[in-house]
Design a protein around this motif. Structure first.
Motif, PDB file in Angstrom:
ATOM      1  N   ILE A 294      -2.599   2.311  -1.792  1.00  0.00           N
ATOM      2  CA  ILE A 294      -1.865   1.309  -2.576  1.00  0.00           C
ATOM      3  C   ILE A 294      -1.025   1.982  -3.653  1.00  0.00           C
ATOM      4  O   ILE A 294       0.134   1.610  -3.879  1.00  0.00           O
ATOM      5  CB  ILE A 294      -2.840   0.272  -3.169  1.00  0.00           C
TER       6      ILE A 294
ATOM      7  N   ALA B 148       1.997   3.549  -1.959  1.00  0.00           N
ATOM      8  CA  ALA B 148       2.969   2.519  -1.563  1.00  0.00           C
ATOM      9  C   ALA B 148       3.796   2.070  -2.767  1.00  0.00           C
ATOM     10  O   ALA B 148       5.023   1.958  -2.680  1.00  0.00           O
ATOM     11  CB  ALA B 148       2.251   1.330  -0.931  1.00  0.00           C
TER      12      ALA B 148
ATOM     13  N   PHE C 105       1.669   0.088   2.996  1.00  0.00           N
ATOM     14  CA  PHE C 105       1.011  -1.194   2.722  1.00  0.00           C
ATOM     15  C   PHE C 105       0.338  -1.733   3.983  1.00  0.00           C
ATOM     16  O   PHE C 105      -0.757  -2.297   3.909  1.00  0.00           O
ATOM     17  CB  PHE C 105       2.006  -2.231   2.190  1.00  0.00           C
TER      18      PHE C 105
ATOM     19  N   LEU D   2      -1.508  -7.610   2.041  1.00  0.00           N
ATOM     20  CA  LEU D   2      -0.974  -6.247   2.154  1.00  0.00           C
ATOM     21  C   LEU D   2      -0.159  -6.095   3.435  1.00  0.00           C
ATOM     22  O   LEU D   2       0.908  -5.463   3.430  1.00  0.00           O
ATOM     23  CB  LEU D   2      -2.102  -5.222   2.114  1.00  0.00           C
TER      24      LEU D   2
ATOM     25  N   GLY E 250       3.842  -5.334   3.576  1.00  0.00           N
ATOM     26  CA  GLY E 250       4.342  -4.230   4.396  1.00  0.00           C
ATOM     27  C   GLY E 250       5.368  -4.678   5.411  1.00  0.00           C
ATOM     28  O   GLY E 250       6.398  -4.029   5.600  1.00  0.00           O
TER      29      GLY E 250
END
Length: 129
Positions: free
Chosen positions: A13, A16, A48, A113, A117
């Motif tokens: 995380i 990202a 992600f 998530l 993404g």
């Protein structure tokens, strides 16, 4: 969820978000060879997605834990104390507990998530900078 899985998820995380933070920095630095906004956004989206898959797998393991120790006949007074401490964490730190539960145990977090993404990757395809 094992401590190594937690650490890996948190690192993913952070990486990202790091890609997203690097976007304005790359624009200020001028044209950098092979570094484009689309590549940074797409890379962030991929990371992600990986984090979302790991989080979904890990949060599913938590459900099996509850299923195992939720048997009232076998554990009439609830799960053993070491399991209870894993579930509730620290009641004296409610914000930390809420963040921990959201990141590591909620199925919705993994889906969120994955959606982040997906949209980042989709936007990376359409970026012209």
């Amino acid at each position: 969820m094992k401590a190594s899985q937690r650490l890996f998820l948190v690192i993913l995380i952070i990486v990202a978000f790091g890609f997203l933070i690097a976007i304005p920095l790359s624009l200020e630095a001028g044209p950098v060879q092979h570094l484009t906004v689309a590549k940074l956004v797409g890379s962030s989206g991929l990371v992600f997605d990986i984090a979302g898959i790991i989080q979904l797998e890990a949060s599913g393991a938590f459900d099996s834990l509850l299923e195992r120790y939720g048997d009232i006949e076998r554990y009439p007074y609830g799960p053993p104390s070491h399991i209870t401490r894993q579930i509730i964490d620290n009641p004296d730190a409610p914000i930390r507990t809420a963040a921990r539960n959201f990141i590591f145990f909620e199925h919705r977090t993994g889906i969120l998530l994955l959606l982040i993404g997906f949209f980042l990757q989709l936007s990376a395809v359409w970026i012209w900078i």
